[in-house]
Design a protein around this motif. Sequence first.
Motif, PDB file in Angstrom:
ATOM      1  N   CYS A 159      44.978  46.762  44.855  1.00  0.00           N
ATOM      2  CA  CYS A 159      45.295  45.425  44.338  1.00  0.00           C
ATOM      3  C   CYS A 159      44.780  44.389  45.340  1.00  0.00           C
ATOM      4  O   CYS A 159      44.200  44.752  46.371  1.00  0.00           O
ATOM      5  CB  CYS A 159      46.799  45.271  44.107  1.00  0.00           C
ATOM      6  N   GLN A 160      45.001  43.117  45.061  1.00  0.00           N
ATOM      7  CA  GLN A 160      44.431  42.061  45.908  1.00  0.00           C
ATOM      8  C   GLN A 160      45.345  41.672  47.078  1.00  0.00           C
ATOM      9  O   GLN A 160      44.979  40.799  47.854  1.00  0.00           O
ATOM     10  CB  GLN A 160      44.163  40.823  45.050  1.00  0.00           C
ATOM     11  N   ILE A 161      46.504  42.322  47.189  1.00  0.00           N
ATOM     12  CA  ILE A 161      47.421  41.956  48.275  1.00  0.00           C
ATOM     13  C   ILE A 161      46.740  42.097  49.634  1.00  0.00           C
ATOM     14  O   ILE A 161      46.858  41.217  50.506  1.00  0.00           O
ATOM     15  CB  ILE A 161      48.684  42.846  48.230  1.00  0.00           C
TER      16      ILE A 161
ATOM     17  N   PHE B 114      46.259  42.416  32.146  1.00  0.00           N
ATOM     18  CA  PHE B 114      47.072  43.480  31.552  1.00  0.00           C
ATOM     19  C   PHE B 114      48.363  42.929  30.928  1.00  0.00           C
ATOM     20  O   PHE B 114      49.295  43.679  30.674  1.00  0.00           O
ATOM     21  CB  PHE B 114      47.412  44.538  32.607  1.00  0.00           C
ATOM     22  N   GLY B 115      48.430  41.611  30.742  1.00  0.00           N
ATOM     23  CA  GLY B 115      49.634  41.007  30.195  1.00  0.00           C
ATOM     24  C   GLY B 115      50.514  40.456  31.304  1.00  0.00           C
ATOM     25  O   GLY B 115      50.209  40.587  32.496  1.00  0.00           O
ATOM     26  N   PRO B 116      51.638  39.833  30.953  1.00  0.00           N
ATOM     27  CA  PRO B 116      52.508  39.182  31.941  1.00  0.00           C
ATOM     28  C   PRO B 116      53.121  40.172  32.929  1.00  0.00           C
ATOM     29  O   PRO B 116      53.546  41.263  32.552  1.00  0.00           O
ATOM     30  CB  PRO B 116      53.606  38.530  31.086  1.00  0.00           C
ATOM     31  N   CYS B 117      53.139  39.779  34.192  1.00  0.00           N
ATOM     32  CA  CYS B 117      53.934  40.460  35.237  1.00  0.00           C
ATOM     33  C   CYS B 117      53.449  41.855  35.611  1.00  0.00           C
ATOM     34  O   CYS B 117      54.170  42.593  36.295  1.00  0.00           O
ATOM     35  CB  CYS B 117      55.415  40.535  34.825  1.00  0.00           C
ATOM     36  N   ILE B 118      52.259  42.264  35.188  1.00  0.00           N
ATOM     37  CA  ILE B 118      51.745  43.594  35.537  1.00  0.00           C
ATOM     38  C   ILE B 118      50.325  43.457  36.069  1.00  0.00           C
ATOM     39  O   ILE B 118      49.431  42.956  35.381  1.00  0.00           O
ATOM     40  CB  ILE B 118      51.740  44.547  34.317  1.00  0.00           C
ATOM     41  N   ASN B 119      50.136  43.902  37.320  1.00  0.00           N
ATOM     42  CA  ASN B 119      48.797  43.953  37.915  1.00  0.00           C
ATOM     43  C   ASN B 119      48.022  42.651  37.689  1.00  0.00           C
ATOM     44  O   ASN B 119      46.877  42.672  37.217  1.00  0.00           O
ATOM     45  CB  ASN B 119      48.010  45.139  37.364  1.00  0.00           C
ATOM     46  N   THR B 120      48.657  41.537  37.995  1.00  0.00           N
ATOM     47  CA  THR B 120      47.985  40.250  37.818  1.00  0.00           C
ATOM     48  C   THR B 120      46.931  40.054  38.899  1.00  0.00           C
ATOM     49  O   THR B 120      46.912  40.765  39.920  1.00  0.00           O
ATOM     50  CB  THR B 120      48.995  39.087  37.859  1.00  0.00           C
ATOM     51  N   LYS B 121      46.068  39.114  38.679  1.00  0.00           N
ATOM     52  CA  LYS B 121      44.960  38.827  39.605  1.00  0.00           C
ATOM     53  C   LYS B 121      44.996  37.351  39.985  1.00  0.00           C
ATOM     54  O   LYS B 121      45.670  36.549  39.359  1.00  0.00           O
ATOM     55  CB  LYS B 121      43.608  39.160  38.950  1.00  0.00           C
ATOM     56  N   VAL B 122      44.212  37.029  41.011  1.00  0.00           N
ATOM     57  CA  VAL B 122      44.058  35.622  41.399  1.00  0.00           C
ATOM     58  C   VAL B 122      42.654  35.426  41.940  1.00  0.00           C
ATOM     59  O   VAL B 122      42.066  36.358  42.529  1.00  0.00           O
ATOM     60  CB  VAL B 122      45.113  35.213  42.454  1.00  0.00           C
ATOM     61  N   ASP B 123      42.111  34.262  41.726  1.00  0.00           N
ATOM     62  CA  ASP B 123      40.805  33.922  42.276  1.00  0.00           C
ATOM     63  C   ASP B 123      40.996  33.627  43.769  1.00  0.00           C
ATOM     64  O   ASP B 123      41.569  32.601  44.137  1.00  0.00           O
ATOM     65  CB  ASP B 123      40.245  32.701  41.543  1.00  0.00           C
ATOM     66  N   LEU B 124      40.514  34.531  44.621  1.00  0.00           N
ATOM     67  CA  LEU B 124      40.713  34.370  46.070  1.00  0.00           C
ATOM     68  C   LEU B 124      40.052  33.099  46.596  1.00  0.00           C
ATOM     69  O   LEU B 124      40.513  32.510  47.575  1.00  0.00           O
ATOM     70  CB  LEU B 124      40.166  35.588  46.811  1.00  0.00           C
ATOM     71  N   LYS B 125      38.972  32.680  45.931  1.00  0.00           N
ATOM     72  CA  LYS B 125      38.302  31.454  46.372  1.00  0.00           C
ATOM     73  C   LYS B 125      39.218  30.247  46.204  1.00  0.00           C
ATOM     74  O   LYS B 125      39.127  29.277  46.954  1.00  0.00           O
ATOM     75  CB  LYS B 125      37.013  31.251  45.567  1.00  0.00           C
ATOM     76  N   GLU B 126      40.119  30.308  45.193  1.00  0.00           N
ATOM     77  CA  GLU B 126      41.062  29.202  44.987  1.00  0.00           C
ATOM     78  C   GLU B 126      42.039  29.111  46.163  1.00  0.00           C
ATOM     79  O   GLU B 126      42.397  28.014  46.596  1.00  0.00           O
ATOM     80  CB  GLU B 126      41.825  29.400  43.679  1.00  0.00           C
TER      81      GLU B 126
END
Length: 264
Positions: free
Chosen positions: A172-174, A239-251
Motif C-alpha cells: 500500500c502507499q503507507i 475498490f469502493g469506500p474505506c478499502i485499499n484507498t489511494k492518494v496522489d502522493l504529488k498532492e
Amino acid sequence: MQKINNKPPIANGENKGKGIFLLLSILSLLLVVFLMFGLWYLIAPRLGSFHPYFSLAVKIFLGLCLITISGGLFLIVLSALTERDFLFPHGEKQITLTVLFPINLILGRFFGLPKDQIRQSFVAVNNSLFKATRKRISPERILILLSHCLQDYDCPQKVTADYRNCRMCGKCQICQIIELGDNYSTPLSIATGGTLARKVVVERKPTVIVAVACERDLTAGIQDVYPIPVYGILNQRPFGPCINTKVDLKEIEKAIGLILNGRQ
C-alpha cells in the motif's frame, strides 16, 4: 480484489469545483436574509408590546448577525477566488461556514447535487483559503494525518498505534508516505476515524495539518479542528469506500512545499 469504477474527485485541492460551494453559500445567505426578515415581520408587533427598547435590541442583534455572516461570506468569496488574504478583518470565518454549510447541503439536495460533490467543492474552497492565509512554518509543526483505509486491507500491522510498525512491504502507499514525511522531517499519524483523529490533534498540537480522507471525513474534520488550518486532500477509492484507498502522493508533497516554502 475487484476494482470499482469510481469517479475521481472533482476538486482534489485545485481551484476547479469551488464555484459550487460558493454559489450555494450565496443562495443560502439570501435564504437566511429572507427567513430573518420573515421572522422579524412576525415577531416585531409582539416585541414592541413588551417594551420599545426590547424590540430595538432584537433588531440590532439580528442586524449584527446578518452583517457578520454576509460580511464573512463576502471576504471568503474574495479570498477563495483570488487566493489572497482578505480574511484578516473577519477572523471568525467559521461562524459563516457553520451557519451556511448545512443550508448548502439542503439546497444542494433541492437542486439534485450529490452531497459528496458539495463536500469536494467545500474542500477546494478551504484549500484556497489555506493558500490565501498561508505562512511559512517549520516542518515539525506540520502534521500529515492519514485515514486508516490507505493501509492494505489484509495487513496485520497496527499502524494506527505507531506508523513505524509498518513493514514497508510496498503493498500500500503507507510506506511511501512515511518516506515522504521522513524526507521533510514532518510528523505523521494514521487514524481510524474522526474521534481518534481529534485525539491525535489534541495531543500533537500541530500548527497546520495536511489531511487525507474522504469527502465526509475531511469536511467534518476541517470544521472540528478549527482554528487549526487544514489542507485537505481527497482520497481515491478504486475498490469502493474505506478499502485499499489511494492518494496522489504529488498532492501531499505539493501541500508540504506550499507550507514550507510558500509555493507549490
